[in-house]
Write a protein that holds these residues in place. Structure first.
Motif, mmCIF file in Angstrom:
data_model
loop_
_atom_site.group_PDB
_atom_site.id
_atom_site.type_symbol
_atom_site.label_atom_id
_atom_site.label_comp_id
_atom_site.label_asym_id
_atom_site.label_seq_id
_atom_site.Cartn_x
_atom_site.Cartn_y
_atom_site.Cartn_z
ATOM 1 N N THR A 404 37.218 25.502 66.110
ATOM 2 C CA THR A 404 36.346 26.526 66.695
ATOM 3 C C THR A 404 36.965 27.907 66.521
ATOM 4 N N ALA A 405 36.111 28.932 66.634
ATOM 5 C CA ALA A 405 36.601 30.308 66.528
ATOM 6 C C ALA A 405 37.563 30.639 67.663
ATOM 7 N N LEU A 406 37.257 30.152 68.868
ATOM 8 C CA LEU A 406 38.155 30.403 70.004
ATOM 9 C C LEU A 406 39.515 29.784 69.762
ATOM 10 N N GLY A 407 39.529 28.570 69.234
ATOM 11 C CA GLY A 407 40.812 27.923 68.954
ATOM 12 C C GLY A 407 41.614 28.686 67.916
ATOM 13 N N LEU A 408 40.931 29.188 66.867
ATOM 14 C CA LEU A 408 41.627 29.962 65.838
ATOM 15 C C LEU A 408 42.214 31.240 66.423
ATOM 16 N N GLU A 409 41.447 31.910 67.264
ATOM 17 C CA GLU A 409 41.940 33.142 67.884
ATOM 18 C C GLU A 409 43.115 32.854 68.817
ATOM 19 N N MET A 410 43.044 31.764 69.583
ATOM 20 C CA MET A 410 44.147 31.419 70.483
ATOM 21 C C MET A 410 45.418 31.125 69.708
ATOM 22 N N ARG A 411 45.296 30.402 68.601
ATOM 23 C CA ARG A 411 46.490 30.110 67.794
ATOM 24 C C ARG A 411 47.056 31.379 67.178
ATOM 25 N N ALA A 412 46.182 32.272 66.790
ATOM 26 C CA ALA A 412 46.658 33.534 66.214
ATOM 27 C C ALA A 412 47.407 34.358 67.263
ATOM 28 N N VAL A 413 46.854 34.448 68.475
ATOM 29 C CA VAL A 413 47.508 35.217 69.543
ATOM 30 C C VAL A 413 48.831 34.566 69.927
ATOM 31 N N THR A 414 48.866 33.225 69.922
ATOM 32 C CA THR A 414 50.103 32.513 70.270
ATOM 33 C C THR A 414 51.211 32.863 69.280
ATOM 34 N N GLN A 415 50.873 32.903 67.979
ATOM 35 C CA GLN A 415 51.903 33.122 66.970
ATOM 36 C C GLN A 415 52.319 34.582 66.858
ATOM 37 N N ASN A 416 51.355 35.525 66.936
ATOM 38 C CA ASN A 416 51.721 36.940 66.818
ATOM 39 C C ASN A 416 50.607 37.773 67.454
ATOM 40 N N ARG A 417 50.816 38.140 68.720
ATOM 41 C CA ARG A 417 49.782 38.848 69.475
ATOM 42 C C ARG A 417 49.427 40.186 68.825
ATOM 43 N N ARG A 418 50.420 40.963 68.433
ATOM 44 C CA ARG A 418 50.151 42.296 67.874
ATOM 45 C C ARG A 418 49.375 42.196 66.574
ATOM 46 N N MET A 419 49.789 41.301 65.686
ATOM 47 C CA MET A 419 49.088 41.139 64.419
ATOM 48 C C MET A 419 47.650 40.672 64.654
ATOM 49 N N ALA A 420 47.448 39.763 65.633
ATOM 50 C CA ALA A 420 46.109 39.294 65.944
ATOM 51 C C ALA A 420 45.225 40.438 66.424
ATOM 52 N N ALA A 421 45.785 41.332 67.256
ATOM 53 C CA ALA A 421 45.013 42.480 67.738
ATOM 54 C C ALA A 421 44.656 43.423 66.596
ATOM 55 N N LEU A 422 45.601 43.608 65.662
ATOM 56 C CA LEU A 422 45.333 44.480 64.528
ATOM 57 C C LEU A 422 44.262 43.883 63.601
ATOM 58 N N ARG A 528 56.207 27.542 65.493
ATOM 59 C CA ARG A 528 56.790 28.490 64.545
ATOM 60 C C ARG A 528 55.780 29.581 64.221
ATOM 61 N N GLY A 529 56.256 30.779 64.106
ATOM 62 C CA GLY A 529 55.396 31.916 63.781
ATOM 63 C C GLY A 529 56.224 33.180 63.718
ATOM 64 N N ARG A 530 55.682 34.247 63.124
ATOM 65 C CA ARG A 530 56.454 35.481 62.973
ATOM 66 C C ARG A 530 56.799 36.091 64.317
ATOM 67 N N GLY A 531 55.838 35.995 65.241
ATOM 68 C CA GLY A 531 56.080 36.602 66.539
ATOM 69 C C GLY A 531 57.191 35.925 67.277
ATOM 70 N N ILE A 532 57.365 34.638 67.033
ATOM 71 C CA ILE A 532 58.390 33.885 67.740
ATOM 72 C C ILE A 532 59.721 34.012 67.033
ATOM 73 N N GLU A 533 59.691 33.990 65.717
ATOM 74 C CA GLU A 533 60.952 33.978 64.981
ATOM 75 C C GLU A 533 61.558 35.367 64.872
ATOM 76 N N SER A 534 60.765 36.414 65.053
ATOM 77 C CA SER A 534 61.285 37.766 64.885
ATOM 78 C C SER A 534 62.035 38.216 66.118
#
Length: 534
Positions: A404-422, A528-534
C-alpha cells in the motif's frame, strides 16, 4: 401320610417363594442387593447386570443415585420422589413397607457398578461407548472383568478401542494379587503400561515396583518403566510449557508490532501503549454485552465482531493522542516518555472510574472452548486461536507495509525521515497514521488477551515492559525481528518458570537480553537505511 403331608408343605413353601407376587422367576437376580453387607451388594450388582432383566438398568441407576431401598424380608424398592416402586416389577407400592433402609454404597460397590456399565457398553455398536467403557475399566480395574475384556479384545476392530482395552487388561492383571504362574502375564502388562505412558500408568507401575510380594523381575521391570515414563512426562511438560509460551508470545507479538511501528517511524517511546491494549479488551467486553442485550443470536460471533471494532476505536485514540500530545514533543524523548506515562495513569483512572476497579471476564465462545490431546500435550482451543490470530494479523500488516501507499511512506520515513520529506511525503500525516495503526494493533492484542486473562484497569502494565523488550531484542522497526523476539521471550519464560519460578524466570530472561544487546545493540534483525547508518 405324615411324610406325604410334610413333602406337600415343603413343595408349597418352595412354590410360594418362587412365584410370590412381585418376585417372578428372576427373584434371585435381585436378592444380592437386598442385603446390608457390601460384598453381597457388589456381587448382586454383577449378577443383576448379567441377568438381562428389563428392570436391571433402572435398579442399578437407582443404586448409583442412592434411591434404592430394601427390607429385611428381601423386598427391594426404588424411590421416585414420594413414590416407592417395587424394583422387580416397577409397580408402585402402597403403603411403604416398614423397616425400609437404603442400600449402601462404598468403593467396592461403586467399582462393581462401573464394571457393570462397562460390560454392557463393551458390546455397544457405538465406538464412543465402547471406548468410554474401556477407559472406565482402565481407571477402575476389576479382576472379575478380565474374561470379558479378553472376549471383547479378540473381536475388536477399532484401533483406539483396542488400545484402550489393552491398557485396561494390563491394569486389571496388575490389580490382581501376584502369583508365581502369572509372572509372564504381569511382565507383559508392565510393558503395555510402559508403552501407554501417562500419570495413570505411572501410578499403577509405581505400586507394583514398591510391592514386597511382587516377583523381583516384575519389580525391576516396573521401576524401569516408571523411570521411562518420568522422562517422557518431563519432555511433554516442556513442550506443554512451550505451547503456553507460544500463546503468550503471540500476545506480545500483537502488542510489540504496534510499538515497533511507532518507535521505528517516529522514535517515540509510548508508555501508554499498554493502555491501548486495556481499552481493546474493554471494547471487546462491551461489544459482547451489547450483542447479548440487543441481538442475542449473534453472540457466538461477538468476538469476531469485536476485532474490527476494537481496532477502529484504539486507532482513533492513537490518532487523537498523536495529534493532541505527541506532535508537540518530537525530538524531546524524556518529555515524551513522561507525558505518555502520565497519560497512561489518566487512562487507567478513567477506566477505573467508569467500569470499576474489579476484574471483568470476557466469555470465550463455544467454538474456542475445550481442548484436544496431541501426544502428551493438551492443546486448548483459545490459545491455539490466539496463535493463529497473531500470525494472520502479522501477515495482514506485512501486506499493508509492502503493498500500500501508506506502507511505502512509512518505510521511507523509518529509513530516512528528511529524505522522505524532501520527496514530498507528508511526514506529519504519516506520523499520525503510524501512531493510529500501532494503537489499533494494541487493541487487537487486547482482544486476544481477553481470552486468557481477566480484564482490569491494570491489564496493560502486565505487558508493556515485555513488549518493549521484544522491540529492542528483535530490532527496532523490523517485523521479522519482532516475531522472533516475541516467540523466543514467550517460550523462554514459560519453559523456565516451572524450574526456577516466575520471578526468577523474568530476571533470567532480562539478563540474557541485556547481555545480547551489549554485543548486538541493534537487536537480532536491525533495520538498515541511510538515516540509521549515518
Amino acid at each position: 401320610m405324615r411324610s406325604l403331608a410334610c413333602l406337600t408343605l415343603v413343595v408349597a413353601f418352595w412354590l410360594g417363594a418362587v412365584l410370590a407376587p412381585g418376585q417372578g422367576a428372576r427373584a434371585d437376580d435381585f436378592a444380592g442387593l437386598a442385603r446390608g453387607q457390601f460384598e453381597a451388594i457388589a456381587g448382586g450388582v454383577a449378577t443383576l447386570a448379567a441377568s438381562g432383566d428389563p428392570q436391571a438398568e433402572s435398579v442399578l441407576h437407582a443404586l448409583e443415585q442412592r434411591r434404592l431401598f430394601f427390607t429385611p424380608s428381601g423386598g427391594l424398592f426404588i424411590r421416585q420422589g414420594e413414590v416407592y416402586r417395587d424394583a422387580r416389577t416397577g409397580q408402585p407400592v402402597s403403603p411403604v413397607p416398614d423397616m425400609i433402609a437404603p442400600v449402601r454404597l462404598n468403593n467396592r460397590v461403586r467399582k462393581a457398578l462401573v464394571a457393570a456399565w462397562a460390560e454392557r457398553d463393551l458390546s455397544s455398536p457405538l465406538v464412543a461407548k465402547r471406548l468410554g467403557a474401556a477407559e472406565a475399566l482402565y481407571h477402575r480395574p476389576d479382576p472379575a472383568m478380565l474374561p470379558a475384556i479378553g472376549r471383547v479384545l479378540s473381536g475388536e476392530k477399532d484401533r483406539a478401542v483396542r488400545s484402550a482395552l489393552v491398557r485396561a487388561r494390563a491394569a486389571t492383571i496388575l490389580e490382581q494379587a501376584p502369583a508365581p504362574d502369572q509372572v509372564a502375564a504381569r511382565l507383559e502388562a508392565v510393558a503395555s503400561l510402559r508403552a501407554a505412558g501417562g500419570l495413570e500408568a505411572r501410578g499403577i507401575l509405581a505400586s507394583v515396583a514398591a510391592s514386597a510380594s511382587e516377583d523381583a523381575g516384575v519389580r525391576a521391570a516396573a521401576r524401569a518403566a516408571v523411570s521411562r515414563i518420568d522422562w517422557t512426562l518431563r519432555v511433554w511438560g516442556v513442550l506443554q510449557n512451550a505451547f503456553y509460551g507460544l500463546s503468550y508470545g503471540s500476545v506480545l507479538l500483537l502488542a510489540a508490532t504496534g510499538l515497533a511501528i511507532t518507535f521505528g517511524v517516529m522514535g517515540v517511546i509510548n508508555m501508554a501503549h499498554g493502555e491501548m491494549m486495556m481499552i481493546g479488551a474493554y471494547v471487546t467486553w462491551m461489544v459482547q454485552q451489547g450483542i447479548r442485550m440487543t441481538v442475542p443470536g449473534l453472540e457466538p460471533i461477538a468476538l469476531l465482531i469485536a476485532i474490527p471494532v476494537s481496532f477502529v476505536v484504539c486507532a482513533a485514540f492513537g490518532v487523537l493522542i498523536e495529534r493532541g500530545l505527541i506532535r508537540f514533543l518530537y525530538g524531546r524523548p524524556l518529555e515524551t516518555l513522561l507525558a505518555t506515562w502520565g497519560l497512561s495513569l489518566i487512562l487507567q483512572q478513567a477506566v477505573r472510574s467508569v467500569f470499576g476497579p474489579t476484574n471483568i471476564a470476557v466469555e470465550t465462545p463455544s467454538w474456542l472452548s475445550g481442548s484436544f490431546a496431541l501426544g502428551g500435550m493438551e492443546i486448548t482451543l483459545n490459545r491455539l486461536g490466539i496463535l493463529v490470530f497473531a500470525f494472520l494479523v502479522l501477515g495482514g500488516l506485512m501486506l499493508v507495509l509492502r503493498r500500500t501507499a501508506l506502507g511505502l511512506e512509512m518505510r521511507a520515513v523509518t529509513q530516512n525521515r528528511r529524505m522522505a520529506a524532501l520527496m514530498g511525503i507528508r511526514t506529519p500525516r504519516v506520523d499520525a497514521m503510524a501512531f493510529g495503526l500501532g494503537a489499533g494493533l494494541a487493541g487487537l492484542a487486547g482482544v486476544a488477551v481477553s481470552q486468557i486473562d481477566n480484564v482490569s484497569p491494570n491489564l496493560g502494565q502486565s505487558y508493556i515492559i515485555d513488549s518493549f523488550m521484544v522491540v529492542v531484542f528483535g530490532g527496532v522497526g523490523n517485523l521479522w525481528g519482532t516475531l522472533a523476539a516475541a516467540m523466543a521471550l514467550g517460550m523462554g519464560g514459560k519453559v523456565l518458570e516451572p524450574t526456577i519460578g516466575a520471578v526468577s524466570a523474568k530476571i533470567a530472561i532480562l539478563v540474557l537480553v541485556i547481555l545480547y544487546i551489549q554485543r548486538h545493540p541493534r537487536g537480532m534483525f536491525p533495520v538498515r537505511g541511510r538515516g540509521i547508518e549515518s
